[in-house]
Motif scaffolding. Structure first.
Motif, PDB file in Angstrom:
ATOM      1  N   UNK A 273     -31.400  12.960 -20.034  1.00 18.75           N
ATOM      2  CA  UNK A 273     -32.541  11.794 -20.077  1.00 18.75           C
ATOM      3  C   UNK A 273     -31.688  10.506 -19.737  1.00 18.75           C
ATOM      4  N   UNK A 274     -32.004   9.778 -18.539  1.00 19.86           N
ATOM      5  CA  UNK A 274     -31.614   8.324 -18.822  1.00 19.86           C
ATOM      6  C   UNK A 274     -32.598   7.344 -19.082  1.00 19.86           C
ATOM      7  N   UNK A 275     -32.548   6.736 -20.123  1.00 21.80           N
ATOM      8  CA  UNK A 275     -33.454   5.693 -20.508  1.00 21.80           C
ATOM      9  C   UNK A 275     -33.496   4.378 -19.535  1.00 21.80           C
ATOM     10  N   UNK A 276     -34.322   4.115 -19.004  1.00 22.20           N
ATOM     11  CA  UNK A 276     -34.613   2.688 -18.198  1.00 22.20           C
ATOM     12  C   UNK A 276     -35.398   1.858 -18.485  1.00 22.20           C
ATOM     13  N   UNK A 277     -36.222   1.892 -19.764  1.00 25.30           N
ATOM     14  CA  UNK A 277     -37.093   0.791 -20.019  1.00 25.30           C
ATOM     15  C   UNK A 277     -37.811   1.241 -21.340  1.00 25.30           C
ATOM     16  N   UNK A 278     -38.072  -0.028 -22.240  1.00 22.05           N
ATOM     17  CA  UNK A 278     -39.068   0.468 -23.269  1.00 22.05           C
ATOM     18  C   UNK A 278     -40.259  -0.454 -22.924  1.00 22.05           C
ATOM     19  N   UNK A 279     -41.583  -0.023 -23.364  1.00 18.66           N
ATOM     20  CA  UNK A 279     -42.451  -0.807 -22.951  1.00 18.66           C
ATOM     21  C   UNK A 279     -43.152  -1.452 -24.418  1.00 18.66           C
ATOM     22  N   UNK A 280     -44.089  -2.431 -23.994  1.00 20.06           N
ATOM     23  CA  UNK A 280     -44.538  -3.031 -25.237  1.00 20.06           C
ATOM     24  C   UNK A 280     -45.070  -2.312 -26.370  1.00 20.06           C
ATOM     25  N   UNK A 281     -44.888  -2.551 -27.651  1.00 12.92           N
ATOM     26  CA  UNK A 281     -45.510  -1.476 -28.646  1.00 12.92           C
ATOM     27  C   UNK A 281     -46.649  -1.493 -28.553  1.00 12.92           C
ATOM     28  N   UNK A 282     -47.527  -0.216 -29.068  1.00 10.87           N
ATOM     29  CA  UNK A 282     -48.824   0.017 -29.424  1.00 10.87           C
ATOM     30  C   UNK A 282     -48.790   0.170 -31.071  1.00 10.87           C
ATOM     31  N   UNK A 283     -50.284  -0.421 -31.471  1.00  7.90           N
ATOM     32  CA  UNK A 283     -50.249  -0.091 -33.127  1.00  7.90           C
ATOM     33  C   UNK A 283     -51.390   1.072 -32.932  1.00  7.90           C
ATOM     34  N   UNK A 284     -50.925   2.117 -33.867  1.00 12.86           N
ATOM     35  CA  UNK A 284     -51.993   3.016 -34.110  1.00 12.86           C
ATOM     36  C   UNK A 284     -53.140   2.557 -34.963  1.00 12.86           C
ATOM     37  N   UNK A 285     -54.109   3.367 -35.021  1.00  9.42           N
ATOM     38  CA  UNK A 285     -55.041   3.057 -36.279  1.00  9.42           C
ATOM     39  C   UNK A 285     -54.711   3.197 -37.623  1.00  9.42           C
ATOM     40  N   UNK A 286     -53.451   4.182 -37.732  1.00  8.09           N
ATOM     41  CA  UNK A 286     -52.862   4.239 -39.081  1.00  8.09           C
ATOM     42  C   UNK A 286     -51.947   3.014 -39.298  1.00  8.09           C
ATOM     43  N   UNK A 287     -51.878   2.022 -38.500  1.00  9.41           N
ATOM     44  CA  UNK A 287     -51.071   0.746 -38.682  1.00  9.41           C
ATOM     45  C   UNK A 287     -49.607   1.177 -38.640  1.00  9.41           C
ATOM     46  N   UNK A 288     -49.243   1.952 -37.541  1.00 14.11           N
ATOM     47  CA  UNK A 288     -47.795   2.651 -37.386  1.00 14.11           C
ATOM     48  C   UNK A 288     -47.546   1.781 -35.745  1.00 14.11           C
ATOM     49  N   UNK A 289     -46.313   1.079 -35.948  1.00 10.31           N
ATOM     50  CA  UNK A 289     -45.895   0.486 -34.521  1.00 10.31           C
ATOM     51  C   UNK A 289     -45.187   1.449 -33.525  1.00 10.31           C
ATOM     52  N   UNK A 290     -45.755   1.683 -32.520  1.00  4.60           N
ATOM     53  CA  UNK A 290     -45.198   2.915 -31.893  1.00  4.60           C
ATOM     54  C   UNK A 290     -44.539   2.275 -30.458  1.00  4.60           C
ATOM     55  N   UNK A 291     -43.303   2.475 -30.138  1.00  3.25           N
ATOM     56  CA  UNK A 291     -42.659   2.056 -28.934  1.00  3.25           C
ATOM     57  C   UNK A 291     -42.507   3.033 -28.001  1.00  3.25           C
ATOM     58  N   UNK A 292     -43.075   3.040 -26.621  1.00  4.57           N
ATOM     59  CA  UNK A 292     -42.860   3.878 -25.577  1.00  4.57           C
ATOM     60  C   UNK A 292     -41.578   3.551 -25.066  1.00  4.57           C
ATOM     61  N   UNK A 293     -40.842   4.824 -24.861  1.00  2.75           N
ATOM     62  CA  UNK A 293     -39.555   4.816 -24.130  1.00  2.75           C
ATOM     63  C   UNK A 293     -39.566   5.527 -22.917  1.00  2.75           C
ATOM     64  N   UNK A 294     -39.341   4.700 -21.793  1.00  2.49           N
ATOM     65  CA  UNK A 294     -39.259   5.406 -20.594  1.00  2.49           C
ATOM     66  C   UNK A 294     -38.014   6.127 -20.212  1.00  2.49           C
ATOM     67  N   UNK A 295     -37.971   7.654 -19.703  1.00  8.25           N
ATOM     68  CA  UNK A 295     -36.774   7.996 -19.543  1.00  8.25           C
ATOM     69  C   UNK A 295     -37.077   8.924 -18.522  1.00  8.25           C
ATOM     70  N   UNK A 296     -35.834   8.981 -17.530  1.00  6.77           N
ATOM     71  CA  UNK A 296     -35.853   9.871 -16.361  1.00  6.77           C
ATOM     72  C   UNK A 296     -35.132  11.279 -16.393  1.00  6.77           C
TER      73      UNK A 296
END
Length: 260
Positions: free
Chosen positions: A135-158
């Motif tokens: 997998x080659x990581x190309x970007x990370x998108x803005x974080x999302x906050x779950x209802x359980x107050x967890x900061x989740x960062x989406x990492x885009x990989x090819x």
């Protein structure tokens, strides 16, 4: 928004597909665009902050985002008809949280993880046997906050070659693995919605019904929101379905502005 991830020179040997080469360059360009509505707040409490700031709930207790971080891998590859597809899992029914739900590979940050990309790649290896060197990581998108107050960062990989990936499921965490077309998350065909409430505010919950050779799956909640956002960035358009209420992330941001 996305944040720049250092990449090696893009070559056909590395990416294996002109489609993936173009996507990598597109996301790297997107990373460099001016960030819109980015607020780094160091001393205040509020709901929906993305940058390790403490967050206030309706009980006015504070949470430190640095201690509640997670990352998920949006692993994309080129399908037989040239379409972009994303790898998804069905969580094990043995799990205490969200059993049977569809999810992106990922999990909480561990002490030895160098960054969010390392977290996402490590979790993908542990859950489905996806070797990080595929997998080659190309970007990370803005974080999302779950209802359980967890900061989740989406990492885009090819994933240059889907055939090189030999899934090895961790049966304690994953019951099934499948892939879906990314563009699906912008279309009405498989989409429906429900009205929900959180902290006194109403929002739209997006749900996608998907049938594949591996079975019938419901993709909803945080996973659906992340993939809708990723698809909007990559295809450069908004979902064709409109709602009369905000989604959960929009509701959080609006409540943040009210409370801060």
């Amino acid at each position: 928004m996305a944040y720049l991830v250092t990449q090696p020179c893009l070559t056909e040997e590395l990416w294996g597909s002109q489609t993936l080469q173009r996507l990598a360059k597109q996301l790297q360009y997107f990373n460099q665009l001016p960030k819109v509505n980015e607020e780094v707040e160091k001393d205040c409490c509020g709901i929906g902050s993305d940058f390790g700031v403490e967050v206030r709930s309706n009980q006015s207790c504070c949470v430190n985002w640095r201690e509640r971080r997670a990352a998920v891998l949006i692993c994309l590859f080129e399908g037989q008809e040239g379409e972009l597809r994303v790898i998804l899992t069905k969580r094990s029914m043995k799990l205490s949280s969200h059993p049977g739900d569809v999810a992106l590979p990922g999990g909480k940050v561990e002490e030895g993880d160098a960054d969010d990309s390392a977290t996402a790649l490590r979790e993908a290896m542990e859950e489905i046997g996806l070797e990080p060197n595929l997998v080659q990581v190309v970007a990370t998108l803005e974080p999302f906050i779950s209802q359980h107050l967890l900061r989740v960062v989406p990492v885009v990989g090819l994933l240059a070659s889907k055939g090189d990936f030999k899934p090895l499921l961790n049966i304690d965490e994953v019951d099934a693995i499948f892939d879906a077309p990314l563009e699906m998350f912008l279309k009405e065909d498989n989409h429906r919605w429900e009205e929900r409430e959180w902290m006194g505010g109403k929002y739209i919950l997006h749900l996608f019904d998907f049938k594949s050779e591996q079975g019938v799956f419901l993709i909803w909640g945080l996973t659906a929101s992340i993939l809708m956002h990723a698809a909007s960035v990559i295809y450069k358009r908004s979902p064709c379905f409109k709602g009369h209420l905000p989604d959960f992330q929009q509701l959080q941001r609006s409540m943040h502005h009210i409370l801060s």
